[in-house]
Design an enzyme around this catalytic site. Sequence first.
Site, PDB file in Angstrom:
ATOM      1  N   HIS A 354      34.085 -78.987  43.183  1.00  0.00           N
ATOM      2  CA  HIS A 354      33.072 -79.778  43.863  1.00  0.00           C
ATOM      3  C   HIS A 354      32.303 -78.933  44.876  1.00  0.00           C
ATOM      4  CE1 HIS A 354      31.493 -83.055  46.545  1.00  0.00           C
ATOM      5  NE2 HIS A 354      31.296 -83.636  45.372  1.00  0.00           N
ATOM      6  N   CYS A 355      32.999 -78.021  45.543  1.00  0.00           N
ATOM      7  CA  CYS A 355      32.383 -77.184  46.571  1.00  0.00           C
ATOM      8  C   CYS A 355      31.347 -76.219  46.010  1.00  0.00           C
ATOM      9  CB  CYS A 355      33.447 -76.366  47.295  1.00  0.00           C
ATOM     10  SG  CYS A 355      34.781 -77.314  48.039  1.00  0.00           S
TER      11      CYS A 355
END
Length: 370
Positions: A354-355
Amino acid sequence: MKILNSTPRQDGYWMPAEFERQDQIWMLWPFRPDTWRDGGKPAQRAFGEVAEAISAFEPVTVGVCAEQYDHCRSQLPQKVRVVEISYNDAWMRDVGPTFLINGKGGIRAVDWDFNAWGGLEGGLYFPWDQDQRVAQKVCEMEEIDFYQTRGYILEGGSFHTDGQGTVLTTEMCLLNPNRNPHMDRESIEKMLLEYLGAQKVLWLRDGIDPEETDGHIDNVACFVRPGEVACIWTDDPENPYYHQSREAYRMLCSFTDARGRALKVHKVCLPAVAVRTPSDFAVDHTRYALPRRPGELCSASYLNFLLVNGGVILPQYGDENDALAIKQLSEIFPDRKIVGVPTKEIAYGGGNIHCITQQQPSIHHLNDGK
């Protein structure tokens, strides 16, 4: 493309939920030798596997610095678009634009102010001047008008939204004095709502990565559909995140969203064995980045996944709970294909799937947003 002087709320724009339809995913290519070990090669392989997994569901664009362009292009499938962008490190979630829609075919974005997760008071590297330009460059390429919040620090991994007026975040991150020390809680919340086009903020207390992002929400909890969230969980009192998971679950079960719904909370396991940088872990030590050493605890969470059209790209750690996480996510998302990707090398750098990604939503969907 122009910089707008109003706000998304004033103009009728809002951030849609990540579980809504998307047009493409944006990423950046890792290269910093003081973040990624062995010249970034292991991390590059992991990023490449993430990009390839996403490309089976929707288009992917990867930004890369000029020096790494040829190498990056050779490592990625041809269907992945590669573009040259200058940046300081590869965390597209936090330096890229947050895209907004108005439900009438319009798309815009927010370019948040960024200070490398704390600036000179706890930030992870210096300078971050090229990161500050990434969001605008993406908007230029896509010919999308955007808003800027100069003087208001925020990262994309620090919040989640349900696309129906509710924002989820943590006090540990947004109220940290190394972000917006000139603002009180009420002012910080007001800006969040104004620029995400939302009506209500749900505040969890803590994240699980105080040494990295100061507690981003995307390792702890996320919306999976309207009125429903997933939350990290462990029954092992020896797990370093045992207390944080229980506190987050307790708080989520007490919340109602912007539409008055009590949240349904799904538990998602943590790795059975805490992920730490290996004994032979070594990166370049420079005065420009926070030192990374062997044996450091990594904020490894299965919730740091990416939702794509028809799928979930899920971190895998070579842990006995990898299969359980796939099973749990399959039950939460019965209509999506769960694709696990080995991402320990990304966790060693301080984040996960996600990052390193940012979704660009489709403007062709039916959500009324409010």
